[in-house]
Design a protein around this motif. Structure first.
Motif, PDB file in Angstrom:
ATOM      1  N   ILE A   1       0.819  -1.212   0.000  1.00  0.00           N
ATOM      2  CA  ILE A   1       0.000   0.000   0.000  1.00  0.00           C
ATOM      3  C   ILE A   1       0.859   1.270   0.000  1.00  0.00           C
ATOM      4  O   ILE A   1       0.335   2.372   0.186  1.00  0.00           O
ATOM      5  CB  ILE A   1      -0.970   0.026   1.202  1.00  0.00           C
ATOM      6  CG1 ILE A   1      -0.199  -0.017   2.529  1.00  0.00           C
ATOM      7  CG2 ILE A   1      -1.965  -1.111   1.117  1.00  0.00           C
ATOM      8  CD1 ILE A   1      -1.082   0.205   3.746  1.00  0.00           C
ATOM      9  N   ARG A   2       2.150   1.133  -0.232  1.00  0.00           N
ATOM     10  CA  ARG A   2       3.039   2.300  -0.248  1.00  0.00           C
ATOM     11  C   ARG A   2       3.164   2.836  -1.666  1.00  0.00           C
ATOM     12  O   ARG A   2       3.083   2.078  -2.635  1.00  0.00           O
ATOM     13  CB  ARG A   2       4.431   1.934   0.272  1.00  0.00           C
ATOM     14  CG  ARG A   2       4.460   1.448   1.705  1.00  0.00           C
ATOM     15  CD  ARG A   2       5.883   1.157   2.135  1.00  0.00           C
ATOM     16  NE  ARG A   2       6.632   2.387   2.343  1.00  0.00           N
ATOM     17  CZ  ARG A   2       7.014   2.845   3.531  1.00  0.00           C
ATOM     18  NH1 ARG A   2       6.692   2.183   4.628  1.00  0.00           N
ATOM     19  NH2 ARG A   2       7.704   3.961   3.637  1.00  0.00           N
ATOM     20  N   ASN A   3       3.445   4.140  -1.758  1.00  0.00           N
ATOM     21  CA  ASN A   3       3.711   4.724  -3.068  1.00  0.00           C
ATOM     22  C   ASN A   3       5.182   5.074  -3.258  1.00  0.00           C
ATOM     23  O   ASN A   3       5.551   5.729  -4.229  1.00  0.00           O
ATOM     24  CB  ASN A   3       2.859   5.983  -3.284  1.00  0.00           C
ATOM     25  CG  ASN A   3       3.132   7.061  -2.238  1.00  0.00           C
ATOM     26  OD1 ASN A   3       4.053   6.931  -1.434  1.00  0.00           O
ATOM     27  ND2 ASN A   3       2.335   8.120  -2.259  1.00  0.00           N
ATOM     28  N   ASP A   4       6.030   4.631  -2.311  1.00  0.00           N
ATOM     29  CA  ASP A   4       7.457   4.953  -2.403  1.00  0.00           C
ATOM     30  C   ASP A   4       8.339   3.709  -2.493  1.00  0.00           C
ATOM     31  O   ASP A   4       9.532   3.757  -2.200  1.00  0.00           O
ATOM     32  CB  ASP A   4       7.895   5.794  -1.198  1.00  0.00           C
ATOM     33  CG  ASP A   4       7.685   5.082   0.149  1.00  0.00           C
ATOM     34  OD1 ASP A   4       7.082   3.986   0.157  1.00  0.00           O
ATOM     35  OD2 ASP A   4       8.122   5.625   1.177  1.00  0.00           O
ATOM     36  N   MET A   5       7.758   2.577  -2.912  1.00  0.00           N
ATOM     37  CA  MET A   5       8.550   1.341  -2.940  1.00  0.00           C
ATOM     38  C   MET A   5       9.695   1.403  -3.945  1.00  0.00           C
ATOM     39  O   MET A   5      10.745   0.793  -3.744  1.00  0.00           O
ATOM     40  CB  MET A   5       7.641   0.140  -3.233  1.00  0.00           C
ATOM     41  CG  MET A   5       6.767  -0.270  -2.055  1.00  0.00           C
ATOM     42  SD  MET A   5       7.701  -0.526  -0.512  1.00  0.00           S
ATOM     43  CE  MET A   5       8.775  -1.894  -0.981  1.00  0.00           C
ATOM     44  N   GLY A   6       9.507   2.141  -5.039  1.00  0.00           N
ATOM     45  CA  GLY A   6      10.606   2.284  -5.989  1.00  0.00           C
ATOM     46  C   GLY A   6      11.810   2.949  -5.349  1.00  0.00           C
ATOM     47  O   GLY A   6      12.954   2.506  -5.523  1.00  0.00           O
ATOM     48  N   ALA A   7      11.563   4.021  -4.587  1.00  0.00           N
ATOM     49  CA  ALA A   7      12.651   4.724  -3.904  1.00  0.00           C
ATOM     50  C   ALA A   7      13.275   3.849  -2.821  1.00  0.00           C
ATOM     51  O   ALA A   7      14.508   3.822  -2.662  1.00  0.00           O
ATOM     52  CB  ALA A   7      12.132   6.024  -3.295  1.00  0.00           C
ATOM     53  N   LEU A   8      12.440   3.103  -2.069  1.00  0.00           N
ATOM     54  CA  LEU A   8      12.973   2.218  -1.030  1.00  0.00           C
ATOM     55  C   LEU A   8      13.819   1.102  -1.637  1.00  0.00           C
ATOM     56  O   LEU A   8      14.863   0.729  -1.092  1.00  0.00           O
ATOM     57  CB  LEU A   8      11.833   1.619  -0.209  1.00  0.00           C
ATOM     58  CG  LEU A   8      11.112   2.555   0.756  1.00  0.00           C
ATOM     59  CD1 LEU A   8      10.013   1.808   1.496  1.00  0.00           C
ATOM     60  CD2 LEU A   8      12.075   3.195   1.736  1.00  0.00           C
ATOM     61  N   TRP A   9      13.374   0.562  -2.759  1.00  0.00           N
ATOM     62  CA  TRP A   9      14.117  -0.499  -3.428  1.00  0.00           C
ATOM     63  C   TRP A   9      15.472   0.020  -3.922  1.00  0.00           C
ATOM     64  O   TRP A   9      16.496  -0.636  -3.772  1.00  0.00           O
ATOM     65  CB  TRP A   9      13.294  -1.053  -4.585  1.00  0.00           C
ATOM     66  CG  TRP A   9      13.963  -2.116  -5.400  1.00  0.00           C
ATOM     67  CD1 TRP A   9      14.211  -2.092  -6.732  1.00  0.00           C
ATOM     68  CD2 TRP A   9      14.452  -3.387  -4.931  1.00  0.00           C
ATOM     69  NE1 TRP A   9      14.822  -3.256  -7.140  1.00  0.00           N
ATOM     70  CE2 TRP A   9      14.987  -4.071  -6.046  1.00  0.00           C
ATOM     71  CE3 TRP A   9      14.491  -4.009  -3.688  1.00  0.00           C
ATOM     72  CZ2 TRP A   9      15.564  -5.332  -5.948  1.00  0.00           C
ATOM     73  CZ3 TRP A   9      15.057  -5.268  -3.588  1.00  0.00           C
ATOM     74  CH2 TRP A   9      15.574  -5.916  -4.712  1.00  0.00           C
ATOM     75  N   GLU A  10      15.466   1.215  -4.472  1.00  0.00           N
ATOM     76  CA  GLU A  10      16.708   1.836  -4.946  1.00  0.00           C
ATOM     77  C   GLU A  10      17.660   2.078  -3.781  1.00  0.00           C
ATOM     78  O   GLU A  10      18.852   1.751  -3.854  1.00  0.00           O
ATOM     79  CB  GLU A  10      16.360   3.159  -5.643  1.00  0.00           C
ATOM     80  CG  GLU A  10      17.509   3.811  -6.374  1.00  0.00           C
ATOM     81  CD  GLU A  10      17.046   5.016  -7.162  1.00  0.00           C
ATOM     82  OE1 GLU A  10      17.788   6.026  -7.167  1.00  0.00           O
ATOM     83  OE2 GLU A  10      15.950   4.969  -7.771  1.00  0.00           O
ATOM     84  N   ASN A  11      17.146   2.652  -2.692  1.00  0.00           N
ATOM     85  CA  ASN A  11      17.975   2.917  -1.519  1.00  0.00           C
ATOM     86  C   ASN A  11      18.550   1.618  -0.963  1.00  0.00           C
ATOM     87  O   ASN A  11      19.743   1.526  -0.641  1.00  0.00           O
ATOM     88  CB  ASN A  11      17.149   3.625  -0.449  1.00  0.00           C
ATOM     89  CG  ASN A  11      17.984   4.294   0.624  1.00  0.00           C
ATOM     90  OD1 ASN A  11      18.019   5.516   0.730  1.00  0.00           O
ATOM     91  ND2 ASN A  11      18.672   3.515   1.437  1.00  0.00           N
ATOM     92  N   PHE A  12      17.700   0.599  -0.876  1.00  0.00           N
ATOM     93  CA  PHE A  12      18.129  -0.689  -0.323  1.00  0.00           C
ATOM     94  C   PHE A  12      19.236  -1.325  -1.158  1.00  0.00           C
ATOM     95  O   PHE A  12      20.293  -1.714  -0.629  1.00  0.00           O
ATOM     96  CB  PHE A  12      16.931  -1.639  -0.242  1.00  0.00           C
ATOM     97  CG  PHE A  12      17.284  -3.060   0.115  1.00  0.00           C
ATOM     98  CD1 PHE A  12      17.493  -3.421   1.427  1.00  0.00           C
ATOM     99  CD2 PHE A  12      17.409  -4.038  -0.873  1.00  0.00           C
ATOM    100  CE1 PHE A  12      17.825  -4.737   1.763  1.00  0.00           C
ATOM    101  CE2 PHE A  12      17.737  -5.348  -0.553  1.00  0.00           C
ATOM    102  CZ  PHE A  12      17.946  -5.697   0.771  1.00  0.00           C
ATOM    103  N   PHE A  13      19.021  -1.432  -2.460  1.00  0.00           N
ATOM    104  CA  PHE A  13      20.010  -2.139  -3.273  1.00  0.00           C
ATOM    105  C   PHE A  13      21.338  -1.397  -3.304  1.00  0.00           C
ATOM    106  O   PHE A  13      22.400  -2.034  -3.227  1.00  0.00           O
ATOM    107  CB  PHE A  13      19.500  -2.357  -4.701  1.00  0.00           C
ATOM    108  CG  PHE A  13      20.506  -3.092  -5.539  1.00  0.00           C
ATOM    109  CD1 PHE A  13      20.658  -4.464  -5.428  1.00  0.00           C
ATOM    110  CD2 PHE A  13      21.349  -2.401  -6.411  1.00  0.00           C
ATOM    111  CE1 PHE A  13      21.618  -5.148  -6.174  1.00  0.00           C
ATOM    112  CE2 PHE A  13      22.300  -3.070  -7.171  1.00  0.00           C
ATOM    113  CZ  PHE A  13      22.435  -4.450  -7.052  1.00  0.00           C
TER     114      PHE A  13
END
Length: 375
Positions: free
Chosen positions: A283-295
């Motif tokens: 339900i988040r709209n920032d998963m792309g940014a979180l995925w980028e930060n994580f990797f």
């Protein structure tokens, strides 16, 4: 308890007539690692915690005879949070130069403070390491492949600090304690920082801009400050292992953005705690940014622990072509694009970049294949 990659390497480096310096944010596991190393020693070990004022006093401005008495019969001296001791570099230098059978290990949670106090006195006399929150490889080595896959979404939201992964009953409360009690501690003590409210506003602004280019001028307007103050605070946050900067690559093409930068958090959980956003992934709209930060943070851990030295960048042009993350080794470029939802189409490496730079390899990184690049 996770098997830390640095433990074996530090043990192998002991008793080589050099000090060992271990840097890293508070609560990443430095003290636990030190205690594991101490347990493996057959010789006497002295553990000195510099959060204790008496310990700081005992290490400050001591002459060689006083240091010999302090060391006594011990063959290893462990100095935890060494940045709190004035002239600690000279103190360690005296031990290294005059007691060659004694191993000194010093830790610090502020690279700014500790490196300033160690670099000149310990030139040629130290091995230096940085410790990060738990890496993907460390989870794999401890718990196996299935556990790595199982914990991915949780790590994207709650991060990878040891307490979060080891306990996990109430990660929000643990992260709140971490950020309230430890995150700002060294930053506020550095250079007599007088405006913690500005620091809090800046962190929130940076948290909302993960994965996007940042402007110090725009950040200054957002938080009600000036660009020089923002730049100084960003540097302090970086030196205390809260954030890191990624500069834009610009060498060949006229329309490349020059002097651009992105700022990421060293741990996803800290980023989400700053803005109090722990909603589930679906339900988040920032998963792309979180995925980028994580990797990107996981890739930095991977490279650091394997002594794979490289320059790191992102790339973007005025026409909005971009690449999330680039590594350069000996003039060759490895290119990564991060994609949280592998079912969505449209991700590719811009042909203009491939035509302009010598590319060793390219990768579209998704939750299905990311482990290939972190193990």
């Amino acid at each position: 308890m996770f098997k830390r990659i640095l433990q074996k390497e530090i043990l192998d480096r002991c008793f080589k007539n050099k000090a060992i310096i271990l840097l890293g944010a508070r609560q990443v596991g430095k003290t636990t690692l030190l205690k594991n190393i101490i347990q493996e020693q057959k010789e006497l070990v002295s553990y000195l915690n510099c959060d204790d004022p008496q310990t700081v006093s005992a290490l400050t401005n001591r002459n060689l005879n006083e240091l010999r008495m302090l060391v006594g019969a011990n063959k290893m001296i462990v100095i935890d949070e060494a940045q709190k001791v004035d002239n600690i570099g000279i103190t360690i230098k005296l031990i290294v130069d005059n007691m060659p059978d004694v191993q000194v290990i010093a830790t610090g949670s502020s690279a700014f403070e500790l490196r300033n106090r160690l670099n000149e006195p310990l030139t040629g006399r130290k091995f230096e390491y940085q410790m990060f929150p738990i890496s993907t490889a460390e989870i794999y080595q401890t718990n196996g492949y299935l556990e790595v896959k199982k914990q991915l979404e949780s790590r994207l939201i709650y991060g990878s600090y040891p307490d979060i992964l080891n306990q996990g009953n109430d990660p929000r409360e643990l992260l709140q304690m971490l950020t309230d009690s430890y995150l700002y501690k060294d930053i506020l003590a550095t250079d007599n920082l007088r405006k913690p409210d500005l620091l809090d506003k800046l962190l929130r602004a940076l948290a909302f801009q993960v994965g996007s280019e940042v402007s110090y001028n725009e950040l200054a307007q957002t938080i009600g400050s000036d660009s020089k103050t923002v730049e100084r605070y960003v540097e302090l946050l970086e030196k205390c292992f809260v954030i890191f900067r990624l500069n834009g690559l610009s060498r060949n093409m006229r329309n490349e953005l020059k002097k651009s930068k992105k700022i990421y958090f060293c741990d996803n959980g800290v980023r989400n705690a700053v803005i109090q956003q722990f909603a589930a992934a679906d339900i988040r709209n920032d998963m792309g940014a979180l995925w980028e930060n994580f990797f990107i943070t996981e890739r930095i851990k991977f490279n650091h622990y394997r002594h794979h030295y490289c320059n790191i960048y992102f790339w973007r042009t005025k026409s909005q072509q971009e690449i999330d993350y680039i590594e350069e080794v000996d003039g060759m470029f490895t290119v990564f694009e991060m994609k949280w939802n592998p079912k969505k189409s449209g991700t590719s490496i811009p042909k203009s970049f491939l035509d302009s730079y010598p590319v060793a390899s390219t990768a579209i990184v998704t939750p299905e294949n990311y482990m290939e690049y972190l193990m």
